[in-house]
Each structure stands twice: as structure tokens, then as C-alpha cells.
Design a protein around this motif. Sequence first.
Motif, PDB file in Angstrom:
ATOM      1  N   ILE A 148     -15.968 -10.826   3.592  1.00  0.00           N
ATOM      2  CA  ILE A 148     -15.675  -9.424   3.309  1.00  0.00           C
ATOM      3  C   ILE A 148     -14.220  -9.156   3.684  1.00  0.00           C
ATOM      4  O   ILE A 148     -13.728  -9.649   4.708  1.00  0.00           O
ATOM      5  CB  ILE A 148     -16.667  -8.489   4.042  1.00  0.00           C
ATOM      6  N   ILE A 149     -13.502  -8.444   2.813  1.00  0.00           N
ATOM      7  CA  ILE A 149     -12.105  -8.104   3.098  1.00  0.00           C
ATOM      8  C   ILE A 149     -11.973  -6.588   3.019  1.00  0.00           C
ATOM      9  O   ILE A 149     -12.485  -5.988   2.074  1.00  0.00           O
ATOM     10  CB  ILE A 149     -11.131  -8.767   2.098  1.00  0.00           C
ATOM     11  N   TYR A 150     -11.345  -6.016   4.014  1.00  0.00           N
ATOM     12  CA  TYR A 150     -11.090  -4.580   3.923  1.00  0.00           C
ATOM     13  C   TYR A 150      -9.678  -4.266   4.399  1.00  0.00           C
ATOM     14  O   TYR A 150      -9.089  -4.985   5.203  1.00  0.00           O
ATOM     15  CB  TYR A 150     -12.148  -3.760   4.683  1.00  0.00           C
ATOM     16  N   ALA A 151      -9.136  -3.176   3.807  1.00  0.00           N
ATOM     17  CA  ALA A 151      -7.782  -2.728   4.171  1.00  0.00           C
ATOM     18  C   ALA A 151      -7.893  -1.389   4.875  1.00  0.00           C
ATOM     19  O   ALA A 151      -8.791  -0.602   4.576  1.00  0.00           O
ATOM     20  CB  ALA A 151      -6.947  -2.584   2.905  1.00  0.00           C
ATOM     21  N   GLN A 152      -6.988  -1.140   5.828  1.00  0.00           N
ATOM     22  CA  GLN A 152      -7.050   0.120   6.552  1.00  0.00           C
ATOM     23  C   GLN A 152      -5.649   0.528   7.040  1.00  0.00           C
ATOM     24  O   GLN A 152      -4.769  -0.320   7.200  1.00  0.00           O
ATOM     25  CB  GLN A 152      -7.984  -0.002   7.770  1.00  0.00           C
ATOM     26  N   THR A 153      -5.486   1.813   7.228  1.00  0.00           N
ATOM     27  CA  THR A 153      -4.260   2.300   7.859  1.00  0.00           C
ATOM     28  C   THR A 153      -4.595   2.508   9.333  1.00  0.00           C
ATOM     29  O   THR A 153      -5.603   3.134   9.656  1.00  0.00           O
ATOM     30  CB  THR A 153      -3.834   3.645   7.248  1.00  0.00           C
ATOM     31  N   LEU A 154      -3.762   1.971  10.201  1.00  0.00           N
ATOM     32  CA  LEU A 154      -4.101   1.992  11.621  1.00  0.00           C
ATOM     33  C   LEU A 154      -3.713   3.320  12.272  1.00  0.00           C
ATOM     34  O   LEU A 154      -2.758   3.980  11.850  1.00  0.00           O
ATOM     35  CB  LEU A 154      -3.396   0.839  12.352  1.00  0.00           C
ATOM     36  N   GLN A 155      -4.479   3.676  13.280  1.00  0.00           N
ATOM     37  CA  GLN A 155      -4.192   4.894  14.031  1.00  0.00           C
ATOM     38  C   GLN A 155      -3.014   4.636  14.977  1.00  0.00           C
ATOM     39  O   GLN A 155      -2.827   3.523  15.462  1.00  0.00           O
ATOM     40  CB  GLN A 155      -5.420   5.295  14.844  1.00  0.00           C
ATOM     41  N   SER A 156      -2.247   5.676  15.209  1.00  0.00           N
ATOM     42  CA  SER A 156      -1.095   5.487  16.111  1.00  0.00           C
ATOM     43  C   SER A 156      -1.096   6.545  17.212  1.00  0.00           C
ATOM     44  O   SER A 156      -1.785   7.556  17.113  1.00  0.00           O
ATOM     45  CB  SER A 156       0.202   5.560  15.311  1.00  0.00           C
ATOM     46  N   ASP A 157      -0.345   6.283  18.248  1.00  0.00           N
ATOM     47  CA  ASP A 157      -0.115   7.276  19.298  1.00  0.00           C
ATOM     48  C   ASP A 157       1.372   7.270  19.616  1.00  0.00           C
ATOM     49  O   ASP A 157       2.158   6.666  18.887  1.00  0.00           O
ATOM     50  CB  ASP A 157      -0.979   6.954  20.526  1.00  0.00           C
ATOM     51  N   LYS A 158       1.731   7.900  20.702  1.00  0.00           N
ATOM     52  CA  LYS A 158       3.179   8.061  20.950  1.00  0.00           C
ATOM     53  C   LYS A 158       3.883   6.730  21.237  1.00  0.00           C
ATOM     54  O   LYS A 158       5.069   6.589  21.002  1.00  0.00           O
ATOM     55  CB  LYS A 158       3.428   9.063  22.080  1.00  0.00           C
ATOM     56  N   ASP A 159       3.092   5.731  21.711  1.00  0.00           N
ATOM     57  CA  ASP A 159       3.745   4.463  22.069  1.00  0.00           C
ATOM     58  C   ASP A 159       3.597   3.367  21.016  1.00  0.00           C
ATOM     59  O   ASP A 159       4.164   2.296  21.148  1.00  0.00           O
ATOM     60  CB  ASP A 159       3.165   3.934  23.384  1.00  0.00           C
ATOM     61  N   GLY A 160       2.810   3.582  20.041  1.00  0.00           N
ATOM     62  CA  GLY A 160       2.676   2.525  19.037  1.00  0.00           C
ATOM     63  C   GLY A 160       1.379   2.591  18.253  1.00  0.00           C
ATOM     64  O   GLY A 160       0.743   3.652  18.157  1.00  0.00           O
ATOM     65  N   VAL A 161       0.967   1.411  17.769  1.00  0.00           N
ATOM     66  CA  VAL A 161      -0.174   1.321  16.852  1.00  0.00           C
ATOM     67  C   VAL A 161      -1.169   0.319  17.427  1.00  0.00           C
ATOM     68  O   VAL A 161      -0.764  -0.677  18.027  1.00  0.00           O
ATOM     69  CB  VAL A 161       0.324   0.838  15.460  1.00  0.00           C
ATOM     70  N   THR A 162      -2.473   0.591  17.219  1.00  0.00           N
ATOM     71  CA  THR A 162      -3.497  -0.314  17.759  1.00  0.00           C
ATOM     72  C   THR A 162      -4.429  -0.807  16.652  1.00  0.00           C
ATOM     73  O   THR A 162      -4.862  -0.028  15.802  1.00  0.00           O
ATOM     74  CB  THR A 162      -4.339   0.406  18.829  1.00  0.00           C
ATOM     75  N   TYR A 163      -4.726  -2.091  16.701  1.00  0.00           N
ATOM     76  CA  TYR A 163      -5.717  -2.671  15.773  1.00  0.00           C
ATOM     77  C   TYR A 163      -6.913  -3.114  16.615  1.00  0.00           C
ATOM     78  O   TYR A 163      -6.748  -3.689  17.697  1.00  0.00           O
ATOM     79  CB  TYR A 163      -5.127  -3.879  15.053  1.00  0.00           C
ATOM     80  N   LYS A 164      -8.092  -2.844  16.131  1.00  0.00           N
ATOM     81  CA  LYS A 164      -9.288  -3.210  16.890  1.00  0.00           C
ATOM     82  C   LYS A 164     -10.259  -3.978  15.995  1.00  0.00           C
ATOM     83  O   LYS A 164     -10.538  -3.563  14.871  1.00  0.00           O
ATOM     84  CB  LYS A 164      -9.963  -1.944  17.414  1.00  0.00           C
ATOM     85  N   LEU A 165     -10.755  -5.099  16.509  1.00  0.00           N
ATOM     86  CA  LEU A 165     -11.755  -5.883  15.775  1.00  0.00           C
ATOM     87  C   LEU A 165     -13.040  -5.883  16.587  1.00  0.00           C
ATOM     88  O   LEU A 165     -13.069  -6.347  17.727  1.00  0.00           O
ATOM     89  CB  LEU A 165     -11.268  -7.322  15.570  1.00  0.00           C
TER      90      LEU A 165
END
Lengths: 853, 505
Positions: A148-165
Amino acid sequence: MSARYFRSFVFILLAILVSSSAFSSILLKPKGSDSFRLLAKSVIGNVEICQQVATTDLNLVFHNESQQRMEADFIYTVPPGSVVTHFAYWYGNEKVVARVVEKERAAQIYQHITSRMRDPALIELVGKNLFRARIFPIMPNADLKIEIIYAQTLQSDKDGVTYKLLLSDTCENSNALSQIDINVRIRADRNIVGVSNNIGIPVARDEKGWKVAFSGQNYRPQKDMTVRMKSKRKTLRTNLYAARSGGSDGFFTLAVTPDHSLISPKIHITGVQTYSVFPSILPNIKADRALVIYGRYKGSGNSTVTLVGSSPDGKLTYRDSIFFGSKSEANNPATKLWAAKQIEELSKNKKNQYAVIKLSTRYTIPSAFTSWLAIPQEERKRYAQEMKQAEVSVLAKRLAYLIVNGKEYTAQAKAMKDKYLSLCKSTGRNSKYELESSTFREYWSLYNQLIDMIATGRSGSVQAQEIERLLHNVAKNRRYLQSKYFGNVLEDKVRDVATQLAAEQLSEKPNAQHIKSLQKQLVRLDRKIKKDTTQIKIRAKKAYITSQQDKIFYQATVEINDSRGDQKRIDQLRAKLRDLDSHYQSLDYTQAYDEYIRNSMGDHKRIDQLRAKMRDLNSHYQGPEYAQEYDEYFEWTLEYDVIVRKYQNAYNSNSIDTNELRKQLEKHNKSRKPSWEKFRYRGGDPLISIEAPVDAQQVIALMPDGEVKPLLYNTSSGKWEAQFDIPAYAKESTYTVQVIIVLKDGTRKVVKITYSVDITPPNGIASAKMVNTDGSILRLELEADPDTARVAVILPWQKRVEMKPSDTPNKFFTTVPVPKDYADNSFAVTFILTDNAHNRTSVTVDTSAEKAQ
Amino acid sequence: MIPRLWVLGCLALICSCTQVKATDIYTSTRQITSLASTSDGSLWAATRGGILQRKPDGTWCKFTRMDGLPSNEIIGITIDNDIVTVISPEATARFIKGRWCVDTGPPKQISKADNTQTASAVWLGRECVATLTELRIKEKDKWRNVALPPGRGSHISALLPRGDHLWSAMFGDGIWDYSGKSWSRLDIALPRAAREITCMVDTGSSIWVGTRREGLWQYVGKRWIQALMPDEPYDHNCQSMITYNGDLYVSTLEDGLVVKTSKGWIRYSDTALSLNAPRQMVIFGNCLYVRHGNGKVDRFDGSTWFRDICANLPRKQASALTSDGSRLYVAQWGGWSEFDGRSWKHNLKVPELQGYAITALMPGKDQLWIGTQGRGLAELDTITGKLTWYDESNGMPDDWIKVIAQSGNLHAGTFVGGLATWNGTKWSAAKELSGMEITALAPDTTGKGMFIGTRNGLFHMQDNADIMPVSSFTGSEVQALQLTDRELWIGTRTGIYMMPLLSKD
């Protein structure tokens, strides 16, 4: 690493929706009410992060540890804002990739293929972020591999961006993944100042960017994996992913993260022309939270993004420079994310269904109106072949329609025929046979229309004449359409109308107008058929009466044999039966029967005559077995009725002791039961058949050996039934089956029925005497055991004769002419006795002994 | 290319060697009749298809007749001093030092107060007996009757004492708890498939439930796990067999068709078929025709089932099927119909056949052999229409014909007279099979030999004369035979066997 397995399944969809709030979760549950575990064996993940857009490619292997082949629902919840862009599963060594198909058609194809125990997968969007892949079959003790392949726009905060698996939620206490292999690649980005992760894996850095990779065996994930990309602090941080996807115009995903909250924000991009931007109305933005827009662009190069909005401090304006690239990346995530947004917008209005299907098919993203379907190559080929074959039938039908309607030589028919022949050739179908069969059916249908018109008095209409002309023309050169094949159509119609007439005449409220109309129809058909149809009509009426008799007779039998039978209902049924009898034969029969019952001393001879007549009629119309069964049952009920009447009289008058009559009744019940209630345990299929309401909750039979057999309701017989067999080791005895009926209201009723195993052959004393002094006639007699069903005699001149039952119980007799060669000599005669269970004995007597006596 | 088989050699082996053993046996252990556990924690399950043992390490062992059991059909199991004793309808066997020792003498009887007793247990020192209508508890020499709990359950089919509570399985409903005063339904999420409970046992570590058709279920960690043995058909009470499209189709008594495919066993039930009681199968025009116990016939073209395809025949119910390749013959009451793939021809007015049930048909070159129930065998000359009867006056041992086959000579299997053979001039009955019911005939490729299935076992005829029993199947109720290039399939009441034939290669 300690052993642990990766497993997840939840019983109801609701639970899935509630529990999977933020991240992807994988749920496998077999279809149906009972769930089985499917254990995850391995996870291989490749993640590509560019700007603020991530593409996750997961290869998952599950194991079906149950011993059942099953159809499973693979339910996958993707993170909010994600788009699943690819689904595949492995069928043997073949990777089967899902394609987008219109939803209804996909379901039809899936149904068609699974009904033949084949192997497709149907993937549907069942919620905003929820996908369901229905996979069949998952073989017992086998692996199921899914990509399965999925694309997403990551959430950000004031210090950067986080990816979660997500890893931990899908894992349970005591098992481990046999293999795990995760690779996260982050492309070089001017905004990123550092990359870290939560599981202590070293981060590699090169000119292309950052890499976080780990693999292991027997690995039990303790927690989810997060990768953190720390960014430079800026008043406005922008992340743009822009690329072409084959065409001249490109797709982009732009994330803007301002350091203040903004109300009614607006974004302007200058330097490059943009269009089809979603969302069209921007929501308010919170400080240090990303606002993501998706759109298309023309050209390439540097441009400026301006973000304007109101804040508590007044109107704020942010600017940043961004770069729209000219590079082409096929199926890049920006394309998919944009297409998904476009589909989401259009799907809000059902009128856009066509546009949504088009977009969904083009960008291979499932929607509310489409599904993914993954079919193995072998099955695709077979399906295509079957579709071709179905097309052959459709074409043959259309072509036949044109032929029968006189349009055989039109251009349309010619083109259709060429296509039809070519299809027949490629599918190996017999073109001549298919076409002839279809033409025959079309012709038949038209012919029946004509006959309907004749019957209803419209034979002179223009339409009827046109049909007649068409039929004549089309049958001219076609032998298979010649009248000899249709000879019985008119007779069938007569039969049909006569049956309708009988039904109407014998109904409780006959409709005079309808009767008149049907009678007229018969007259018209008679005129056309040009032969005497009296017999056809009589037979039709009698067949109808017999069917009704059977029905009522059956109901009456049930009532009579039910200890709590409703006497009023029995009387009604008898009255109906008498009424039908009177139609069938004559009132004499019914009167004689009633007289006999009333007086218990009616005219025996008359009854016997009528009974014989009835036997003949039944034998003629229904066959000898039915006639015999009917006759036996008649005899049984007649005797029963007589005893009951005597009993009632005795009871009412108190004149004699009723015990004797009661014993007689019991004896009668035991001695002979209607043949359709017998267990024919050595002849046909032994069957337990019980009368119980159709809405009973459960009916079971407890067999003598303790086995429980649930009975199923047979709609044809209106009874609850179950098959059983009697093993060869069963001893000779009478066995009891106990049937428990659980009624709708929960009441339980126990009914006992018995069957006997009889392996003892009958016995008898036989005699063979010459009754003519010249030795030309031999009289054979035999006195047999009571259960002897029939006796055959084998004569030395290789002749077999069935003996007749005599008026004296258990005695059989017959006379046979003796050939001249045997007349003066003594010879042996063998009697073969067969009982109801087909036990057999032979008894041989010598005519010399008889002569000596 | 399929190797030619050394059939003669194989048959010789079968006939001369009384120890021939079928290499494969397929039984279904889904029908659990009794459960017990030994002190080492082993679970023992008696089934209609053998015995299952679940060892403490979680591994399973299956025992069948091939492993020394007196029968595959086991109806009871008891443990006495840790010795497992199993009861089959005809014998009792004990498991001693890893082997089954069959007791001589009559089989042990399962103790039961009377035939209305459906389950029993000792609970808190009190004797408890479930009957068809109530639960009876013996208290101080007096029986207290407790009404059954509500619900759709038909009766108490198993009892399991659980401390001061008594668990009762209500057949078809689930498990109820009896506190001594009242009933309450156990909240244990028993799956629907596991509700036809036949027996229950507590092994200490978990609770096991045996079901009527869904095998064993284990309750552990608040979850139910089904334990089904691999490579088993759904049922094994074989009525007939045929190979179609490379798969073996087996019709069962009441569970539809089970099919042995290259991927394993699958099942067609009444969701595809007219009835769950298929009785005979024949192949015609690349399609499989299945006749059911109620006389309906279904057709399967390899992908789709067509139900009740003979509904429009004049006499509705089919009593036998056969095919000579060019025609399908459907026997009905007093005659038969023929289908050439396009149209039907009915032969229901042959005067001599009126009133007789047709039980078997066999088309020959210019004749049709017609077996009946009660009138012997008829030979119809299809050119002249002349019908000749063969019965006891011609040497037939019985007038009820069950099956007809040609292997050199013509053979007719009868209901109670064994096998009759026609040598062209007269019929003779095989002495070795006297009085037996012949259920199936499978001519071998020698043209002179034939396997003969009877309710008393399997036999083999060689050179159209010598008939020898196949000792492995002595006493087995053989109900169907199917000979392929490589093996002989033997369908019995209690199992499906595959006996490989020796290949010349």
C-alpha cells in the motif's frame, strides 16, 4: 529482541473509526460474524519526504494461522489528509496491482469471480480516511502479502515538521515481527537544520539529504516511529512541492506556516501562473500551524508567495520566495494530493459523478463512485473470455431479433453478423448453433404473442397480421422453425387456459366475467387448432383438481394425525375434498363414502367399484405408485373413520365399553400408516420429516446413537426435514428418534417417531396344485408372514409370475397355464417372498407331492 | 505424459496380499462426540472421523482406523487412571504405550439413565442429569427439576461444573450459567459457529467446546479460537464420487459436495446446490450433473451451478443418471428421458416398465440395460424396441438392481443378492458376495477385472472370475468407488480412502 507478533483485528467497524484517530492502522477481519486472527509477519516500509510531503510505501505480510480458507477485509485507516495512491497484493508469485473501476461494475466483477472461488481483491473507500480491501481467498495456513502506498502532507509546529509511522498499536503482547525493514529518506531542504528520531537510530547525511534506516528480525516494536525535521525559525516558513507529471502544466502542494494566528487569510502567488487551487476559501490559521493548498501551475521559475490576514495585532502580511520547478516526476505526490482534493470537492454534488469517475480513473484514486479492483492475470484473461462469450450470446439474441423481424439483410444486421462471427471464432463458440437457438427462441416468443392474440380475439388486428407475416417469412427457409416443432404450442395454450378456467370455476368466489372470457378464449383456440380438444381440457381440469386434492388431502392428513387436530378444520377440509371429488368423478362416490361412514355398513360393493375406478384414474394420470399410495391411504383412513365413528357413538351412548374400540384404534394406527409417512429406510433416502411452523426457531432430531441433527425447512413439502442413514451394524430393532421443536415464542415441543431395522426374511407355506385334470392349469397358493409385501413364482419354463393377494389376509394366489411339455410331469416351483424391507426367502415345492396328496 | 500403469501387477498385489494398506485417508473431525483430558494436560476428542489428541505443547495428533482404531467413528471417550478408552459402535479400544489396543468382546456402552437423557455431570457432589425437557438435580435422594433456560436452544447437550456454578450448553443457542437458583446467559462472546455444542471439557488451562460440525473451540484469554485439522473434507460420509476437471467430487449424506482440488478441500452446499444430499454424479457435455436424494438434478459447467435443471421433465424426479458421451440418460418413474445437448426425448411409455422404479441405466451399442427396483434387469433393443426381462427365472439373485457395469462381461449389483454376471447366455451369481448389497462397481483397465464396493467391504474381481476381499476394507461400508489412472478412491460411510495403483514406470 523478544518474540512478539504484530496483530490487529477489531470486531466492528465502529471501533476502528474510534480508535484510529490520527495515524494509519491495519485491521484484518474475515468476512462474517466470527473473527479469526491474521498475524502480521513482516513490515517493510520505504518513506520519501520532500518538503512537507511524505510518500509511504508499505509491504505487509500477514499469516492466516487458521485452518479455514477465508475472505478477509483488510481495513486501513490513513492519516488525515492522506491519499492512498496504490494497492497491490500477491497471488502466488504474481503481484496483482489494483485498478480503478466504476463502483457497481467492480462489485459485479468481484461477485462474478468470487462466486467461482477465484482470487480478486476489491478495494473501496468506506470513510473519509478509511479503505477496505476485500481479499479472497486467503488460504489456510498461508501468507497474504499486501503493498500500500499513500501520500500525505505533514503537520508542522514552530520548530519543524514531524513524520510518524504507526508500529506499536498494531502489535500485541507476545509475538514479534519476523522481519522489519524501515527506510526513511528526507530530501535536502534549505529550511531543515537537523533530523532526529525517537528510537535512537543514527541519522545518515549525504548530499541528497538525510536517511533514517533500521531493520531487524523477531522485532517487537515498543512504540511508533517518529522522525523529526527541525527547521530554522522564521516569521513565515514555506514548503513547496511542485513538479510536472507528464503534461505541460505542473502540480503543487504548498504549506505555509506563519508565526501568528490569522483570520480570513489570503494567499497570492506571483511570478508563476497558478490555477485550480484548493481550498478555494482558506480557513483561519493558528500560529505555527501549517496551512496547505493544492493547485496547478503553468511555466516555472522563482515566484513570491504573499500571505495576508488579520491578527489581534492588526493586519499582517508575510512574503517568501518559492521556486516552481520544471522537472517532470510521473505520479508525484503533489499530483495525487491535488486530484484527491479535486475529487473531494466534486463529490459534494452527485451531479458530478461522471467527472469524478473520470478523474478517479485518470489519477487512479478511488472515490465515492469508484473502487479499486485487483484481479490476477490468469483470472483477468478468463473473465475477458467469459465476457466475450456473454457478448456472443447478446449479439446472437440481437441478431435473432433482427432476423425474426425481417431485418436480416440491413446494414446493421450485416455489421452485427460480422462481429458475431468474429467473436464466435475467437471464443470457439458454434456460431450456427447459437444463432439458430436464439432465432428459435425469438420465433417462439413471437409465436406465443400471436397465439395470445388469437385467444383474446385480436387475430384480425394489424399487429397480429404483421406477426403472422413475419413468422411465415422467417420460417420459409429455416427447417428448424417449421411448424412441426410448434405443433404443441396451441395445445399448450388450450391446456393453460383450461387450467385457468378450472381454477376460476372451483375457486371460492368464482368470477363469472373471467370464466366467460376464458371460455371464449377456448372457443377461439378450438377454431384455430382445428381438432377436438375435449380430452386436453378434461385432462387439464383433472390435473388441476388432483393438485388441489393433494394439497387438501395433505392438510387433512396432518390434522387427522395431530392429536390436537382441529375437528372443525378437518370437517372443512373433508368437505372441500368431497367437493373436488365430485368434480373429478361423480357425486356417487362421495355419497357412498359418506353413507358408509355414517352407517358403518354402507354399500361395500359400490365403494369397491368406485375405489377401483379411482385407482385406474389415478394410475392413468399420476402413475401406478401414486395410485397405490392413494388407495392404501384411502383404505387406512376409511377404516380409521369407521372405528372413530363407532367409538364416538359408543362413548356418547355409554352403551358398550369403549376400551376395546380404543385398543382397535391404537392397533389400527400401529398396523398401517399412510405410505408417505413410512420410513423407507432400505429403498430411498431415509428422511426425518416433521410438520412444524415455518417460523420455528429451531427443530432438531436426537438420533438413537445420540447424534443431533438439525432439521431444515423444506419449502416444497412445507416440512422440516433431515437426511439420515442406518449403518450396516445396526441391530434388528425398533429405534426412537426424538424431535425437539423450538417454536417462535420459545415453547419447546417434543415429538417421538420410530423406525425399524428389519433383517429377518419372511416365511411361508406354499402349495402348487393342478386344477384341471388335463394338467393345463396350475393353481399356486401361499400363506405368508404378515409383513410379506409381494410374492413371485419362478416356473421351470423360465417364467416369472407375480402372485395376487387374496381376500384372506397374508394369503397369495395365482393360476398359470402349464405348457404341454410339462403337463404330464411333476416339477419344482419356487416362491420368492419379499417383505417391506426387501428381505427375501425362497420356498420350493414340487408338484408331485401335491399330486400324491 | 501420463505414465501407463501397471494395473495387472497392482491388482495381483491387492488380491494376493491381504495387508495392502491405503496410503491416504481423509476424514472429517468436525463432528465432535465427546471430550476428555488426561492429567498431563492432553486434550482428547472423539469425533466421527477419528480421535484427536492435543498434547500439552499444543501439537495435534490424529488417529484413525489406519492407526489401529476399531473404526473412524468414535462415539465416546473415557479416562480411567489416565488410560484413554474410546468407544466405537462396534468395539472399544484403549490407548496403551502409544498404541491402540482393541478390546475383544462387545463394545462398552455409554452410560445413560434412559434415552431421554442428553447430558450428565456431578456438580457440588450432586448428580445432575439433563433430559429433553429439563435439568434434574439429585438433592438428598430426591430429584429437583429445573426448567430449561429461555432462548432458541433445543435442549441441554453438555454440562460443565464450574465451582459453584454449572455451565449448560443449550444446543444451537450457547452456554448458560446455572447458579443453583437461576439461569443467566454467559457473556463470553461465543461465536455463532460454535453454538451447536455437543460436549465441553475444562483442561485446567482452558475450556474446550466440541461442536456438531464446526470442530473444536478453545476459550482462552477471553477469546474463542477454532481448531480445525488441515487437509480434511467438510464431511466424509461418501455417497458417490467422480473426477471432474482434475478434481475429485465427493457427494455426502447431508453436507453437499466436498471437492478435493489441488489447493485442498472445498465444499459446495445448498447455497449452490438444490439440496445438501447429492446422491449420484455423471459427466456429460463437459458438465457435471448431480442428482439429489429428492430427485432434483443440478448442472455444473466448471464455473456456475444451474439448479434443478430437470424440473420440466414429465415425471419430475430423477432416480438415476448415466451418459454414454453422446447422451445424458435420466431415469424416472417407469421410464427415462434422453438429452442430446439440445433437446429431450422421453421414453416414459414403454408398457413393460410402467409401475417400476428405475434404479440404474447402462447404454450399450444397440441396447439399453435398465435396472429396476422389484422387477430385475431389462434389456431394451434400441433398434427393434424389444424388451427382455432378466430376473430370478434367469438366475438373477435379486430383483432390485443397484448398479450396472461392463467389464468384459456385464455385471449387475443387487440389493440383497450380491453380484450377478451375464456371460451372454445366462446369469450367474457370485458366491463370494452372496447376500451382500452391492453399492459400487469400478471396472479396471484390464477389461477383465473390477473393484466391487459392498456394505460389507471392498472386493476385487480378477479375470472375470476370482473374487477376493481387500482386507484393509473388511467390514467397511464401501459406498462409492472412483478409479483414476493413478489411484483408486474408496468412499465409505466413515472415511474417504485413496489407494495408489502401482505404475509400470
